[in-house]
Write a protein that holds these residues in place. Sequence first.
Motif, PDB file in Angstrom:
ATOM      1  N   ASP A  94      39.019  42.456  47.405  1.00 48.29           N
ATOM      2  CA  ASP A  94      37.072  43.115  47.029  1.00 48.29           C
ATOM      3  C   ASP A  94      36.142  41.959  46.626  1.00 48.29           C
ATOM      4  OD1 ASP A  94      38.267  45.761  47.121  1.00 48.29           O
ATOM      5  OD2 ASP A  94      38.283  46.359  45.071  1.00 48.29           O
ATOM      6  N   LEU A  95      37.344  40.789  46.443  1.00 48.06           N
ATOM      7  CA  LEU A  95      36.298  39.932  45.517  1.00 48.06           C
ATOM      8  C   LEU A  95      36.024  39.040  46.656  1.00 48.06           C
ATOM      9  CD1 LEU A  95      39.295  38.539  43.136  1.00 48.06           C
ATOM     10  CD2 LEU A  95      37.053  39.595  42.485  1.00 48.06           C
ATOM     11  N   LEU A  96      36.701  38.686  47.786  1.00 45.80           N
ATOM     12  CA  LEU A  96      36.210  38.721  49.003  1.00 45.80           C
ATOM     13  C   LEU A  96      34.975  39.030  49.735  1.00 45.80           C
ATOM     14  CD1 LEU A  96      36.754  36.470  51.639  1.00 45.80           C
ATOM     15  CD2 LEU A  96      38.577  38.001  52.545  1.00 45.80           C
ATOM     16  N   GLY A  97      35.730  40.445  49.633  1.00 46.83           N
ATOM     17  CA  GLY A  97      33.693  41.026  49.847  1.00 46.83           C
ATOM     18  C   GLY A  97      32.558  41.107  49.216  1.00 46.83           C
ATOM     19  N   ILE A  98      32.748  40.832  48.070  1.00 44.16           N
ATOM     20  CA  ILE A  98      32.112  40.051  46.948  1.00 44.16           C
ATOM     21  C   ILE A  98      31.473  38.960  47.435  1.00 44.16           C
ATOM     22  CG2 ILE A  98      31.085  39.599  44.474  1.00 44.16           C
ATOM     23  CD1 ILE A  98      33.185  41.790  43.754  1.00 44.16           C
ATOM     24  N   LEU A  99      32.361  37.856  47.484  1.00 46.84           N
ATOM     25  CA  LEU A  99      31.347  36.857  47.804  1.00 46.84           C
ATOM     26  C   LEU A  99      30.693  36.713  49.166  1.00 46.84           C
ATOM     27  CD1 LEU A  99      34.853  34.413  46.751  1.00 46.84           C
ATOM     28  CD2 LEU A  99      32.229  34.685  45.624  1.00 46.84           C
ATOM     29  N   ASP A 100      31.684  37.807  50.270  1.00 49.76           N
ATOM     30  CA  ASP A 100      30.560  37.831  51.814  1.00 49.76           C
ATOM     31  C   ASP A 100      29.111  38.005  51.599  1.00 49.76           C
ATOM     32  OD1 ASP A 100      32.846  36.065  52.774  1.00 49.76           O
ATOM     33  OD2 ASP A 100      33.866  37.447  53.414  1.00 49.76           O
ATOM     34  N   PHE A 101      29.344  39.221  50.719  1.00 48.79           N
ATOM     35  CA  PHE A 101      27.814  40.162  50.607  1.00 48.79           C
ATOM     36  C   PHE A 101      26.857  39.556  49.883  1.00 48.79           C
ATOM     37  CE2 PHE A 101      25.431  43.109  48.124  1.00 48.79           C
ATOM     38  CZ  PHE A 101      25.270  44.260  49.048  1.00 48.79           C
ATOM     39  N   LEU A 102      27.646  38.014  49.009  1.00 51.51           N
ATOM     40  CA  LEU A 102      26.757  37.748  48.155  1.00 51.51           C
ATOM     41  C   LEU A 102      25.967  36.317  48.519  1.00 51.51           C
ATOM     42  CD1 LEU A 102      27.488  38.675  44.331  1.00 51.51           C
ATOM     43  CD2 LEU A 102      25.980  39.280  46.353  1.00 51.51           C
ATOM     44  N   ASN A 103      26.772  36.090  49.920  1.00 49.15           N
ATOM     45  CA  ASN A 103      26.609  34.607  50.604  1.00 49.15           C
ATOM     46  C   ASN A 103      27.658  33.037  49.664  1.00 49.15           C
ATOM     47  OD1 ASN A 103      26.201  35.708  53.474  1.00 49.15           O
ATOM     48  ND2 ASN A 103      24.143  35.988  52.027  1.00 49.15           N
ATOM     49  N   ILE A 104      28.207  33.779  49.441  1.00 52.10           N
ATOM     50  CA  ILE A 104      28.761  32.573  48.393  1.00 52.10           C
ATOM     51  C   ILE A 104      29.685  32.075  49.001  1.00 52.10           C
ATOM     52  CG2 ILE A 104      30.101  32.614  45.610  1.00 52.10           C
ATOM     53  CD1 ILE A 104      28.412  34.526  44.409  1.00 52.10           C
ATOM     54  N   PRO A 105      30.089  30.943  49.327  1.00 52.26           N
ATOM     55  CA  PRO A 105      31.226  30.257  49.764  1.00 52.26           C
ATOM     56  C   PRO A 105      32.127  29.705  49.299  1.00 52.26           C
ATOM     57  CG  PRO A 105      29.140  28.522  49.837  1.00 52.26           C
ATOM     58  CD  PRO A 105      28.557  30.172  49.234  1.00 52.26           C
ATOM     59  N   LYS A 106      31.735  29.495  48.231  1.00 52.95           N
ATOM     60  CA  LYS A 106      33.197  29.212  47.013  1.00 52.95           C
ATOM     61  C   LYS A 106      33.006  29.131  45.839  1.00 52.95           C
ATOM     62  CE  LYS A 106      36.115  24.992  48.161  1.00 52.95           C
ATOM     63  NZ  LYS A 106      36.210  24.043  48.345  1.00 52.95           N
ATOM     64  N   ALA A 107      33.710  30.223  44.391  1.00 51.89           N
ATOM     65  CA  ALA A 107      33.083  29.982  43.367  1.00 51.89           C
ATOM     66  C   ALA A 107      34.371  29.593  42.821  1.00 51.89           C
ATOM     67  CB  ALA A 107      33.446  31.861  43.489  1.00 51.89           C
ATOM     68  N   PHE A 108      34.170  29.882  41.363  1.00 56.10           N
ATOM     69  CA  PHE A 108      35.370  29.898  40.424  1.00 56.10           C
ATOM     70  C   PHE A 108      35.322  31.028  39.724  1.00 56.10           C
ATOM     71  CE2 PHE A 108      36.746  25.875  37.718  1.00 56.10           C
ATOM     72  CZ  PHE A 108      37.479  26.800  36.533  1.00 56.10           C
ATOM     73  N   PHE A 109      36.204  31.283  39.728  1.00 60.56           N
ATOM     74  CA  PHE A 109      37.278  32.461  38.994  1.00 60.56           C
ATOM     75  C   PHE A 109      38.039  32.336  37.894  1.00 60.56           C
ATOM     76  CE2 PHE A 109      36.835  32.814  43.402  1.00 60.56           C
ATOM     77  CZ  PHE A 109      36.891  34.256  43.727  1.00 60.56           C
ATOM     78  N   VAL A 110      37.360  33.219  36.332  1.00 60.29           N
ATOM     79  CA  VAL A 110      38.254  33.401  35.422  1.00 60.29           C
ATOM     80  C   VAL A 110      39.407  34.567  35.486  1.00 60.29           C
ATOM     81  CG1 VAL A 110      37.570  33.776  32.836  1.00 60.29           C
ATOM     82  CG2 VAL A 110      36.771  31.945  34.892  1.00 60.29           C
ATOM     83  N   GLY A 111      40.310  34.940  35.699  1.00 58.88           N
ATOM     84  CA  GLY A 111      40.750  36.046  35.208  1.00 58.88           C
ATOM     85  C   GLY A 111      41.420  36.005  34.236  1.00 58.88           C
ATOM     86  N   LYS A 112      41.503  37.556  33.574  1.00 58.92           N
ATOM     87  CA  LYS A 112      41.779  38.049  31.983  1.00 58.92           C
ATOM     88  C   LYS A 112      43.209  39.282  31.969  1.00 58.92           C
ATOM     89  CE  LYS A 112      40.882  39.999  27.101  1.00 58.92           C
ATOM     90  NZ  LYS A 112      41.964  40.907  27.868  1.00 58.92           N
TER      91      LYS A 112
END
Length: 184
Positions: free
Chosen positions: A39-57
């Motif tokens: 799902d995270l990959l799908g979100i990045l692809d949908f929003l055309n974000i090549p790279k992101a910084f992730f915060v998980g709790k």
Amino acid sequence: MLAVAAAGYRAIAPDSRGYGLSDQPPEPEKATFDELADDLLGILDFLNIPKAFFVGKDFGVIPAYDFAVKHPDRVCGVVTLGFPYFPVMISFDPLPEGLYIKRWQEPGRAEADFGRLDAKTVVRNVYILFSESEIPIAEEGREIMDLVDPSAPLPPWFTEDDLQIYAALYEKSGFRFPLQIPYR
């Protein structure tokens, strides 16, 4: 989130599938953490974000770690809170029997415990229990929801308005999927 956005970054806080405003999976009992990383990959692809910084709790660290391992080229960095990285899932067998994690792994047990209360009270109790310094462990003959004194106040950082919003979301979604992922 507000500070990140104010600093000029795009801040995205998706509801994990089955939580909040997201749809319930058709077969929650078959859901996996791999799907949450997908799902995270799908979100990045949908929003055309090549790279992101992730915060998980809490349980959100697992999809963040999985995503970073599977897609290192799409990750700038990962910050996690509440659960360290393990390359394989750890066993909870050595933990005390009354620990909430072990209790909630048993199909039907948490459903019965939560089912005695309305969604707002369950959410209230969870936020009270998990804001304390001690990990909730129920003795024999008691359940996790029994550990909260009904007169206990909400943590100071969690308002009645917050409680109303979260309770409404769980009234919509229920607890079926949240008990599957991460506990089962």
